[in-house]
Design an enzyme around this catalytic site. Structure first.
Site, PDB file in Angstrom:
ATOM      1  N   LYS A   1       6.822 -18.041  25.257  1.00 30.69           N
ATOM      2  CA  LYS A   1       7.545 -16.792  25.042  1.00 30.69           C
ATOM      3  C   LYS A   1       7.994 -16.193  26.372  1.00 30.69           C
ATOM      4  CE  LYS A   1       5.948 -14.979  20.629  1.00 30.69           C
ATOM      5  NZ  LYS A   1       7.350 -14.907  20.154  1.00 30.69           N
TER       6      LYS A   1
ATOM      7  N   HIS B   1       4.374 -25.659  13.151  1.00 33.01           N
ATOM      8  CA  HIS B   1       5.775 -26.024  13.328  1.00 33.01           C
ATOM      9  C   HIS B   1       5.952 -27.311  14.133  1.00 33.01           C
ATOM     10  CE1 HIS B   1       6.859 -22.349  11.489  1.00 33.01           C
ATOM     11  NE2 HIS B   1       6.805 -21.561  12.541  1.00 33.01           N
TER      12      HIS B   1
ATOM     13  N   HIS C   1       8.968 -22.917   7.349  1.00 33.16           N
ATOM     14  CA  HIS C   1      10.419 -22.882   7.222  1.00 33.16           C
ATOM     15  C   HIS C   1      11.106 -23.879   8.148  1.00 33.16           C
ATOM     16  CE1 HIS C   1      10.074 -20.222  10.766  1.00 33.16           C
ATOM     17  NE2 HIS C   1      11.320 -20.527  11.007  1.00 33.16           N
TER      18      HIS C   1
ATOM     19  N   ARG D   1       0.809  -1.223   0.000  1.00 38.00           N
ATOM     20  CA  ARG D   1       0.000   0.000   0.000  1.00 38.00           C
ATOM     21  C   ARG D   1       0.842   1.273   0.000  1.00 38.00           C
ATOM     22  NH1 ARG D   1      -5.415  -0.259   1.340  1.00 38.00           N
ATOM     23  NH2 ARG D   1      -6.254  -2.317   1.858  1.00 38.00           N
TER      24      ARG D   1
ATOM     25  N   ASP E   1      -3.621  -2.336  -3.721  1.00 35.67           N
ATOM     26  CA  ASP E   1      -4.489  -2.935  -2.716  1.00 35.67           C
ATOM     27  C   ASP E   1      -4.596  -4.407  -3.095  1.00 35.67           C
ATOM     28  OD1 ASP E   1      -6.504  -3.947  -1.167  1.00 35.67           O
ATOM     29  OD2 ASP E   1      -8.004  -2.440  -1.714  1.00 35.67           O
TER      30      ASP E   1
END
Length: 454
Positions: A326, A226, A164, A43, A84
C-alpha cells in the site's frame, strides 16, 4: 434462480461500493426481474423508506451510467430490517419466508462464526445459500472451525466463499490464454518459464479502513486469498471442464503442491514492511502508525512479499513470487510470466536479448507480451511489446459473483478444503512473523517500497 437477497451489514462500504452497483448491472443486463427482492439488515435505526433513500444515494454515487429507471428498480426492490446479526431471533425475522434466500455476510470476518451460528439457530428455508467474503478465518484452525459450522447449516455447494478477483476479466483470460492457444500451453512449464511474479501494488493508503486492516494486514488481506487464487489459475493443470468440480479440484492440487517453508526459508523468502509518512501525487500521507484507528504496537505490515516453489512435475524449478503493498509510488497490478533466455544468440555483439515476459494486467485489464526484435539498425537487438486491451466486461466482477450465487453456480467460489489449504501454505510465514523473526522494514509513502524490491 433465487429471487431474494439478504445483506447482513447492509449499510457498510462493501454494499455501497460493490453490491448495490452489481445489482444495478444485473438489472440492466436483464438478469434480475421484477420479482427480485433485496432485504438489508444492520444496526441503524432505519425503516424501509430511509434505507431506500440511502440505497438511491449510493447507487447514484457508485452505480455507473445506467438508465434512471434501472437504478430506481433496484432501490424500489429494497426493504430494511433493524437487527443485531449475532442474535438468532433477529436473524430469523430477517430471513423468514418459504422461498429460498441468498444471505450475504457483508461483515467483518471476525463475526462470521457467531453469525453463522445465529443463522443455524434461526434456520434457513430449503435451497438457501450463504455468501462469505475473504479472509476466510484468521488462521488454519479458524478456517476448519468455520467450515464445520457451515457444514451444519447448508450443503457445501450452497456455501459461496467469494473472491472477486476470480471474476475479473483478465484473471479469466489467464485460463483463456493458456487453454485456448496452442502456442502457449506447450511452453507453460518450468522448462520454459523461470519466474512468475504476481503483484498487487497500489497507491492507495489506509483510506479510513483501520478497523479492518489493522487486525489483518497485507499478508492476510491480499496474499492469503487473492494472490494465491491467481497462483492457482496460473499453475493449475488443464481441467477437463470449467465446471465447479473440475476447476476447483485442479486449484486444490496447486495449493497441495506448494512446498511448505521452513523457518529458515521464511527468513530468506519473505519480507514485510509498513509505510512511513510521504507524498503520493498531491496527497500528503501520514505514517501508517499515525493513521487514525491504528495501534502501532500491533506492528501490522502494509507490504508483504512471499516466494514459493511448487513440488510438481510441471513446475519444479520455477519460482513464484507474490507481492502486495500500500501507499506505493505507482499502481502495478499484474501477473508477469517470465520466460527463460534462449540458449544461443547468433547476432554477434549486437546486444542482449530482452527477457520474454507475458503480462496479464489486472487494472487496467490488458495483455502485454514483451519480446526481443530487430531495432532501427538491422544489426542491433531491441525490445518489442505487443499489447492487447481487453473488451469491457459484460458485468463487473461483483455482478458476475452475485449472478453465480443467485443461479447456484459455485465454480468461482472457494471450496472448503481449498480455503484450508491456502492457510496451510502461509501458516509458517504467519508463525515466524508473529515471533518477529522477520524484521518489520519501513518505506516512505510514495516510494517503490523497501529496497531492493523485485
Amino acid at each position: 434462480m433465487i429471487n431474494r437477497l439478504v445483506i447482513l451489514g447492509a449499510t457498510g462500504d462493501l454494499s455501497a461500493r460493490f453490491l448495490l452497483p452489481a445489482l444495478v448491472a444485473l438489472r440492466s443486463a436483464g438478469n434480475l426481474g421484477d420479482g427480485f427482492r433485496l432485504t438489508g439488515a444492520s444496526r441503524e435505526d432505519w425503516d424501509g423508506a430511509r434505507y431506500r433513500e440511502w440505497v438511491t444515494a449510493q447507487i447514484e454515487r457508485h452505480g455507473g451510467h445506467y438508465p434512471a429507471d434501472t437504478k430506481a428498480a433496484v432501490a424500489d426492490a429494497a426493504d430494511y430490517r433493524r437487527a443485531d446479526v449475532t442474535n438468532p431471533a433477529h436473524v430469523a425475522a430477517v430471513v423468514a419466508g418459504d422461498d429460498p434466500v441468498a444471505v450475504y455476510l457483508a461483515l467483518p470476518p471476525a463475526l462470521f462464526p457467531v453469525v453463522v451460528t445465529a443463522l443455524h439457530e434461526a434456520g434457513l428455508p430449503p435451497g438457501s445459500r450463504v455468501v462469505l467474503e475473504k479472509p476466510f478465518g484468521a488462521n488454519l484452525s479458524d478456517a476448519r472451525e468455520l467450515n464445520r459450522l457451515l457444514a451444519e447449516l447448508v450443503p457445501e455447494q450452497a456455501v459461496f466463499r467469494v473472491d472477486h478477483f476470480l471474476a475479473m476479466t483478465t484473471v479469466q483470460n489467464v485460463l483463456g490464454s493458456r487453454l485456448a492457444n496452442r502456442v502457449l500451453e506447450p511452453l507453460w512449464n518450468s522448462t520454459h518459464i523461470a519466474e512468475v511474479d504476481i503483484v498487487w501494488d497500489e497507491t492507495l493508503a489506509l483510506e479510513g479502513r483501520a478497523g479492518y486492516y489493522d487486525t489483518v494486514g497485507a499478508l492476510k488481506d491480499m496474499v492469503q486469498n487473492h494472490l494465491l487464487q491467481l497462483l492457482c489459475l496460473v499453475a493449475m493443470e488443464p481441467p477437463i471442464t470449467l465446471g465447479e468440480r473440475d476447476l476447483r479440484d485442479r486449484k486444490v492440487d496447486v495449493l497441495r503442491s506448494v512446498r511448505l517453508l521452513t523457518e529458515d526459508d521464511v527468513l530468506r523468502c519473505t519480507r514485510r514492511a509498513r509505510y512511513l509518512a510521504g507524498r503520493i501525487g498531491d496527497r500528503d500521507i501520514p505514517a501508517y502508525a499515525d493513521e487514525e484507528g491504528v495501534d502501532p504496537d500491533r506492528r501490522m505490515e502494509t507490504y508483504a512479499e512471499v516466494e514459493l516453489e511448487l513440488d510438481s512435475w510441471r513446475w519444479s524449478g520455477t519460482t513464484f513470487r507474490l507481492r502486495t503493498g500500500k501507499a506505493l509510488r505507482a499502481n502495478r497490478k499484474e501477473v508477469a510470466v517470465r520466460f527463460r533466455s534462449v540458449p544461443h544468440l547468433p547476432f554477434g555483439h549486437s546486444g542482449e536479448a530482452h527477457p520474454n515476459v507475458l503480462r496479464f494486467g489486472l487494472e487496467p485489464e490488458d495483455l502485454t507480451f514483451d519480446l526481443t526484435g530487430i531495432g532501427a539498425h538491422t544489426d542491433t537487438l531491441a525490445p518489442l511489446s505487443l499489447t492487447a486491451r481487453m473488451e469491457p466486461p459484460h458485468l463487473p466482477a461483483y455482478g458476475r459473483l452475485l449472478l453465480d450465487v443467485l443461479n447456484g453456480d459455485p465454480a468461482l467460489s472457494i471450496r472448503g478444503d481449498e480455503a484450508e489449504e491456502a492457510w496451510r501454505v502461509l501458516t509458517p510465514v504467519l508463525t515466524a512473523w508473529e515471533k518477529d523473526l522477520v524484521p518489520l522494514e519501513e518505506y516512505p509513502a510514495g516510494s517503490d517500497g523497501p529496497t531492493p524490491a523485485w
